[in-house]
Design a protein around this motif. Structure first.
Motif, PDB file in Angstrom:
ATOM      1  N   LEU A   1       0.829  -1.202   0.000  1.00 21.88           N
ATOM      2  CA  LEU A   1       0.000   0.000   0.000  1.00 21.88           C
ATOM      3  C   LEU A   1       0.864   1.254   0.000  1.00 21.88           C
ATOM      4  N   LYS A   2       1.898   1.264   0.812  1.00 19.64           N
ATOM      5  CA  LYS A   2       2.793   2.430   0.858  1.00 19.64           C
ATOM      6  C   LYS A   2       3.485   2.639  -0.479  1.00 19.64           C
ATOM      7  N   MET A   3       3.874   1.542  -1.131  1.00 14.14           N
ATOM      8  CA  MET A   3       4.519   1.661  -2.435  1.00 14.14           C
ATOM      9  C   MET A   3       3.551   2.211  -3.483  1.00 14.14           C
ATOM     10  N   LEU A   4       2.296   1.763  -3.448  1.00 14.38           N
ATOM     11  CA  LEU A   4       1.291   2.271  -4.393  1.00 14.38           C
ATOM     12  C   LEU A   4       1.017   3.755  -4.173  1.00 14.38           C
ATOM     13  N   VAL A   5       0.936   4.153  -2.915  1.00 13.00           N
ATOM     14  CA  VAL A   5       0.709   5.567  -2.617  1.00 13.00           C
ATOM     15  C   VAL A   5       1.873   6.402  -3.145  1.00 13.00           C
ATOM     16  N   GLY A   6       3.098   5.894  -3.021  1.00 16.41           N
ATOM     17  CA  GLY A   6       4.266   6.601  -3.547  1.00 16.41           C
ATOM     18  C   GLY A   6       4.239   6.709  -5.062  1.00 16.41           C
ATOM     19  N   LYS A   7       3.846   5.628  -5.735  1.00 16.15           N
ATOM     20  CA  LYS A   7       3.748   5.667  -7.200  1.00 16.15           C
ATOM     21  C   LYS A   7       2.710   6.692  -7.645  1.00 16.15           C
ATOM     22  N   ARG A   8       1.557   6.678  -6.960  1.00 12.81           N
ATOM     23  CA  ARG A   8       0.509   7.636  -7.325  1.00 12.81           C
ATOM     24  C   ARG A   8       0.978   9.064  -7.069  1.00 12.81           C
ATOM     25  N   ARG A   9       1.680   9.280  -5.974  1.00  8.80           N
ATOM     26  CA  ARG A   9       2.185  10.615  -5.653  1.00  8.80           C
ATOM     27  C   ARG A   9       3.160  11.094  -6.712  1.00  8.80           C
ATOM     28  N   ARG A  10       4.052  10.199  -7.182  1.00 12.81           N
ATOM     29  CA  ARG A  10       5.007  10.585  -8.222  1.00 12.81           C
ATOM     30  C   ARG A  10       4.286  10.943  -9.520  1.00 12.81           C
ATOM     31  N   LEU A  11       3.252  10.192  -9.874  1.00  9.95           N
ATOM     32  CA  LEU A  11       2.492  10.518 -11.085  1.00  9.95           C
ATOM     33  C   LEU A  11       1.762  11.851 -10.939  1.00  9.95           C
ATOM     34  N   LEU A  12       1.225  12.110  -9.751  1.00 11.77           N
ATOM     35  CA  LEU A  12       0.556  13.392  -9.529  1.00 11.77           C
ATOM     36  C   LEU A  12       1.554  14.549  -9.587  1.00 11.77           C
ATOM     37  N   ASP A  13       2.749  14.342  -9.047  1.00  9.15           N
ATOM     38  CA  ASP A  13       3.784  15.376  -9.134  1.00  9.15           C
ATOM     39  C   ASP A  13       4.176  15.639 -10.585  1.00  9.15           C
ATOM     40  N   TYR A  14       4.242  14.565 -11.380  1.00  7.01           N
ATOM     41  CA  TYR A  14       4.540  14.708 -12.808  1.00  7.01           C
ATOM     42  C   TYR A  14       3.452  15.538 -13.494  1.00  7.01           C
ATOM     43  N   LEU A  15       2.194  15.251 -13.168  1.00  4.92           N
ATOM     44  CA  LEU A  15       1.102  16.006 -13.792  1.00  4.92           C
ATOM     45  C   LEU A  15       1.132  17.479 -13.410  1.00  4.92           C
ATOM     46  N   ILE A  16       1.528  17.775 -12.176  1.00  2.00           N
ATOM     47  CA  ILE A  16       1.623  19.179 -11.765  1.00  2.00           C
ATOM     48  C   ILE A  16       2.631  19.905 -12.649  1.00  2.00           C
ATOM     49  N   LYS A  17       3.765  19.252 -12.899  1.00  2.67           N
ATOM     50  CA  LYS A  17       4.817  19.893 -13.699  1.00  2.67           C
ATOM     51  C   LYS A  17       4.407  20.035 -15.157  1.00  2.67           C
ATOM     52  N   VAL A  18       3.716  19.029 -15.706  1.00  3.22           N
ATOM     53  CA  VAL A  18       3.410  19.011 -17.128  1.00  3.22           C
ATOM     54  C   VAL A  18       2.176  19.843 -17.450  1.00  3.22           C
ATOM     55  N   ASP A  19       1.078  19.586 -16.740  1.00  2.00           N
ATOM     56  CA  ASP A  19      -0.184  20.262 -17.063  1.00  2.00           C
ATOM     57  C   ASP A  19      -1.045  20.365 -15.812  1.00  2.00           C
ATOM     58  N   ILE A  20      -1.105  21.550 -15.234  1.00  2.68           N
ATOM     59  CA  ILE A  20      -1.815  21.756 -13.968  1.00  2.68           C
ATOM     60  C   ILE A  20      -3.319  21.561 -14.113  1.00  2.68           C
ATOM     61  N   THR A  21      -3.871  21.832 -15.305  1.00  2.00           N
ATOM     62  CA  THR A  21      -5.325  21.663 -15.471  1.00  2.00           C
ATOM     63  C   THR A  21      -5.707  20.186 -15.456  1.00  2.00           C
ATOM     64  N   ARG A  22      -4.887  19.331 -16.063  1.00  2.00           N
ATOM     65  CA  ARG A  22      -5.147  17.886 -16.005  1.00  2.00           C
ATOM     66  C   ARG A  22      -5.037  17.380 -14.569  1.00  2.00           C
ATOM     67  N   TYR A  23      -4.066  17.926 -13.825  1.00  2.00           N
ATOM     68  CA  TYR A  23      -3.889  17.548 -12.418  1.00  2.00           C
ATOM     69  C   TYR A  23      -5.131  17.916 -11.606  1.00  2.00           C
ATOM     70  N   ARG A  24      -5.606  19.130 -11.766  1.00  2.00           N
ATOM     71  CA  ARG A  24      -6.779  19.575 -11.006  1.00  2.00           C
ATOM     72  C   ARG A  24      -8.018  18.768 -11.373  1.00  2.00           C
ATOM     73  N   ALA A  25      -8.140  18.411 -12.657  1.00  2.00           N
ATOM     74  CA  ALA A  25      -9.294  17.633 -13.098  1.00  2.00           C
ATOM     75  C   ALA A  25      -9.299  16.236 -12.483  1.00  2.00           C
ATOM     76  N   ILE A  26      -8.156  15.566 -12.472  1.00  2.00           N
ATOM     77  CA  ILE A  26      -8.114  14.200 -11.947  1.00  2.00           C
ATOM     78  C   ILE A  26      -8.271  14.208 -10.429  1.00  2.00           C
ATOM     79  N   ILE A  27      -7.739  15.207  -9.753  1.00  2.00           N
ATOM     80  CA  ILE A  27      -7.906  15.312  -8.304  1.00  2.00           C
ATOM     81  C   ILE A  27      -9.379  15.498  -7.953  1.00  2.00           C
ATOM     82  N   LYS A  28     -10.046  16.325  -8.722  1.00  2.00           N
ATOM     83  CA  LYS A  28     -11.461  16.598  -8.462  1.00  2.00           C
ATOM     84  C   LYS A  28     -12.316  15.373  -8.742  1.00  2.00           C
TER      85      LYS A  28
END
Length: 89
Positions: A56-83
């Motif tokens: 579970l901790k490893m999955l949470v870390g993977k998801r966090r890294r992908l979310l960090d990637y989305l913040i850097k690449v496209d903030i609107t896609r990040y906000r949409a998936i979070i919502k």
């Protein structure tokens, strides 16, 4: 297994571009979130299952890294998936 190919295709269709879109960050984040929710429910019943806790901790870390990637690449896609998924930082 708790997730079959039909459920995966449904997640990919809803959050990705198509049913075969398994590589986009949004579809992977959705799949990780589904698995995280399942493992969290399992750990509520089995508190001493340390292997599942580690997974579970490893999955949470993977998801966090992908979310960090989305913040850097496209903030609107990040906000949409979070919502859509109801995740908060």
């Amino acid at each position: 297994m708790y997730i079959d190919s039909a459920k995966k295709q449904e997640l990919f269709e809803k959050y990705g571009k198509s049913t075969t879109d398994t590589g986009s960050a949004e579809s992977q984040i959705a799949l990780f979130s589904f698995r995280i929710n399942h493992l969290t429910g399992h750990l509520r019943k089995n508190q001493k299952d340390f292997n599942t806790e580690r997974a579970l901790k490893m999955l949470v870390g993977k998801r966090r890294r992908l979310l960090d990637y989305l913040i850097k690449v496209d903030i609107t896609r990040y906000r949409a998936i979070i919502k859509e998924l109801g995740i908060r930082k």
